[in-house]
Scaffold this motif. Structure first.
Motif, PDB file in Angstrom:
ATOM      1  N   MET A   1       0.825  -1.215   0.000  1.00 16.86           N
ATOM      2  CA  MET A   1       0.000   0.000   0.000  1.00 16.86           C
ATOM      3  C   MET A   1       0.859   1.265   0.000  1.00 16.86           C
ATOM      4  SD  MET A   1      -2.980  -0.551  -0.553  1.00 16.86           S
ATOM      5  CE  MET A   1      -3.408  -2.149  -1.147  1.00 16.86           C
ATOM      6  N   GLU A   2       2.021   1.191   0.645  1.00 14.87           N
ATOM      7  CA  GLU A   2       2.948   2.341   0.609  1.00 14.87           C
ATOM      8  C   GLU A   2       3.413   2.580  -0.825  1.00 14.87           C
ATOM      9  OE1 GLU A   2       6.453   2.397   3.122  1.00 14.87           O
ATOM     10  OE2 GLU A   2       5.192   2.130   4.893  1.00 14.87           O
ATOM     11  N   GLU A   3       3.664   1.478  -1.547  1.00 14.24           N
ATOM     12  CA  GLU A   3       4.119   1.650  -2.931  1.00 14.24           C
ATOM     13  C   GLU A   3       2.990   2.220  -3.789  1.00 14.24           C
ATOM     14  OE1 GLU A   3       4.231  -0.838  -6.045  1.00 14.24           O
ATOM     15  OE2 GLU A   3       6.048   0.006  -6.937  1.00 14.24           O
ATOM     16  N   VAL A   4       1.771   1.721  -3.550  1.00  9.69           N
ATOM     17  CA  VAL A   4       0.615   2.232  -4.313  1.00  9.69           C
ATOM     18  C   VAL A   4       0.425   3.724  -4.022  1.00  9.69           C
ATOM     19  CG1 VAL A   4      -1.898   2.079  -4.603  1.00  9.69           C
ATOM     20  CG2 VAL A   4      -0.535  -0.018  -4.468  1.00  9.69           C
ATOM     21  N   ALA A   5       0.586   4.116  -2.752  1.00  9.24           N
ATOM     22  CA  ALA A   5       0.441   5.528  -2.383  1.00  9.24           C
ATOM     23  C   ALA A   5       1.480   6.370  -3.117  1.00  9.24           C
ATOM     24  CB  ALA A   5       0.589   5.688  -0.872  1.00  9.24           C
ATOM     25  N   HIS A   6       2.681   5.816  -3.269  1.00 14.35           N
ATOM     26  CA  HIS A   6       3.760   6.514  -3.976  1.00 14.35           C
ATOM     27  C   HIS A   6       3.384   6.701  -5.453  1.00 14.35           C
ATOM     28  CE1 HIS A   6       7.812   7.598  -5.174  1.00 14.35           C
ATOM     29  NE2 HIS A   6       7.786   6.639  -6.078  1.00 14.35           N
TER      30      HIS A   6
ATOM     31  N   LYS B   1       0.687   9.414  -5.939  1.00  9.05           N
ATOM     32  CA  LYS B   1       0.968  10.801  -5.525  1.00  9.05           C
ATOM     33  C   LYS B   1       0.586  11.859  -6.572  1.00  9.05           C
ATOM     34  CE  LYS B   1       4.718  10.550  -2.449  1.00  9.05           C
ATOM     35  NZ  LYS B   1       6.167  10.467  -2.547  1.00  9.05           N
ATOM     36  N   PRO B   2       0.989  11.673  -7.834  1.00  4.85           N
ATOM     37  CA  PRO B   2       0.667  12.724  -8.814  1.00  4.85           C
ATOM     38  C   PRO B   2      -0.832  12.883  -9.059  1.00  4.85           C
ATOM     39  CG  PRO B   2       2.313  11.181  -9.672  1.00  4.85           C
ATOM     40  CD  PRO B   2       1.796  10.605  -8.400  1.00  4.85           C
ATOM     41  N   PHE B   3      -1.629  11.883  -8.652  1.00 10.23           N
ATOM     42  CA  PHE B   3      -3.071  11.923  -8.923  1.00 10.23           C
ATOM     43  C   PHE B   3      -3.847  12.595  -7.798  1.00 10.23           C
ATOM     44  CE2 PHE B   3      -1.197   8.453 -11.195  1.00 10.23           C
ATOM     45  CZ  PHE B   3      -1.817   8.478 -12.436  1.00 10.23           C
ATOM     46  N   ILE B   4      -3.142  12.809  -6.662  1.00 13.30           N
ATOM     47  CA  ILE B   4      -3.846  13.342  -5.495  1.00 13.30           C
ATOM     48  C   ILE B   4      -3.625  14.847  -5.411  1.00 13.30           C
ATOM     49  CG2 ILE B   4      -3.991  13.246  -2.959  1.00 13.30           C
ATOM     50  CD1 ILE B   4      -3.039  10.214  -3.420  1.00 13.30           C
ATOM     51  N   LYS B   5      -4.728  15.584  -5.499  1.00 21.01           N
ATOM     52  CA  LYS B   5      -4.638  17.052  -5.506  1.00 21.01           C
ATOM     53  C   LYS B   5      -4.390  17.577  -4.088  1.00 21.01           C
ATOM     54  CE  LYS B   5      -6.100  17.906  -9.902  1.00 21.01           C
ATOM     55  NZ  LYS B   5      -6.322  16.618 -10.387  1.00 21.01           N
TER      56      LYS B   5
END
Ligand code: NAD
Length: 301
Positions: free
Chosen positions: A289-294, A297-301
């Motif tokens: 999940m940490e990798e998915v969050a990484h 990142k560019p998709f989260i405003k």
């Protein structure tokens, strides 16, 4: 700080010889009550005898320690559960589990029988999962547990003629990676050792000059620490052998983001392959999940 295991109960699988015997002796010497499990077969897993485990139990008792033998195979669900039952019957709890039992069926992949694959995976991967599964609810309930998996540089880095073994040894790392997360809230820590030691398993594989310096005892010190209350680490892979210790880890490059909904072609990927795989700034993630969050990142405003 002295490390001891007073009041703790340990199971060491495959403890009738080699590394497992050494782990069991050290844990017992430091006060743990130990279940010495070993089916007493050959390096290839064939045959069986109660002698191997019984001799180590006698050795522990002769040194003033407490131990009981178990001769079940780790690679069968019911007999794996019986290993844990032996601990509960004799000592009433299980605090420490060292999944160490192992066999070899080396052959180049082209010549390897599927049966050689199944048997090796059964002992190393499923055996570790079965015994851990039986110990898990006990550790959850008591809110304490220390589990050590046994991997190998053969799995982590690869070795000719060991496709079955290497795969099984990486599988226990995957098992650890999930269990470190699931065990955290119960005080169950799960780590992995990648040993190098002179045992019957390696005497024909390693150079004769090296063998006298590869005492299993040098690995057991690290295993004992990972099994102790003093250890707060979970999810670590420790390389150990010949007095050398290091941490091993899966690392990822910085990678390359082409842009949100970018129409990346095969040619774009090919042209940037060197940048994508540039390991000059490696990074590690503690969970998927940490990798998915990484990645997100560019998709989260
Ligand atoms: P070893 O052959 O001396 O010990 C393995 C023990 O496991 C034996 O006593 C054997 O009877 C027991 N065993 C095998 N199948 C079993 C089963 N189904 N149920 C219960 N017991 C079983 O070899 P070792 O070198 O001490 O290996 C110990 C562990 O360390 C293995 O998992 C091995 O793959 C791993 N390992 C060893 C080295 C090394 O350099 N020796 C390197 C990497 C990994």
């Amino acid at each position: 700080m002295a490390i001891d295991f007073q009041g703790r109960v340990a199971i060491v699988t495959g403890a009738g010889a080699g590394l497992g015997r050494s782990h069991a002796l050290l844990l017992a010497e430091r006060g743990a009550k130990v279940v010495v499990n070993d089916l007493g077969g050959g390096v290839d897993g064939t045959g069986g005898s109660s002698k191997a485990a019984d001799l180590v139990v006698a050795e522990i008792k002769a040194r003033g320690g407490e131990a009981v033998a178990n001769h079940d195979s780790v690679s069968d669900v019911a007999s794996a559960a019986n290993i844990v039952k032996t601990a509960m019957d004799a000592f009433g709890r299980v605090d420490i589990l060292v999944n160490n039992a192992g066999i070899l069926r080396d052959k180049s992949f082209g010549k390897m029988e599927i049966a050689d694959f199944d048997t090796v995976v059964d002992v190393h991967f499923l055996g570790s999962a079965y015994v851990t599964k039986a110990a898990w609810p006990i550790m959850q309930q008591q809110q304490y547990g220390r589990i050590v998996m046994t991997s190998s540089n053969s799995g982590l880095y690869g070795n000719f003629g060991q496709a079955n073994y290497a795969g099984a040894k990486m599988a226990v790392v995957g098992l650890m990676n999930s269990l470190k997360q699931e065990g955290a809230k119960y005080g169950i820590l799960v780590n992995t050792i990648a040993p190098v030691a002179a045992t019957r398993m390696t005497e024909a594989l390693l150079s004769p000059e090296l063998l006298p310096h590869l005492k299993p005892e040098y690995v057991s010190q690290a295993v004992a620490y990972l099994c102790s209350e003093a250890c707060g680490a979970t999810g670590d892979i420790i390389s150990a052998g010949a007095g050398f210790y290091a941490k091993m880890q899966v690392m990822e490059s910085q990678g390359m983001f082409f842009g949100i909904d970018a129409k990346v072609t095969v040619e774009d990927f090919a042209a940037n392959y060197a940048k994508i795989t540039d390991m000059s700034k490696p990074q590690h993630f503690g969970s998927s999940m940490e990798e998915v969050a990484h990645i997100a990142k560019p998709f989260i405003k």
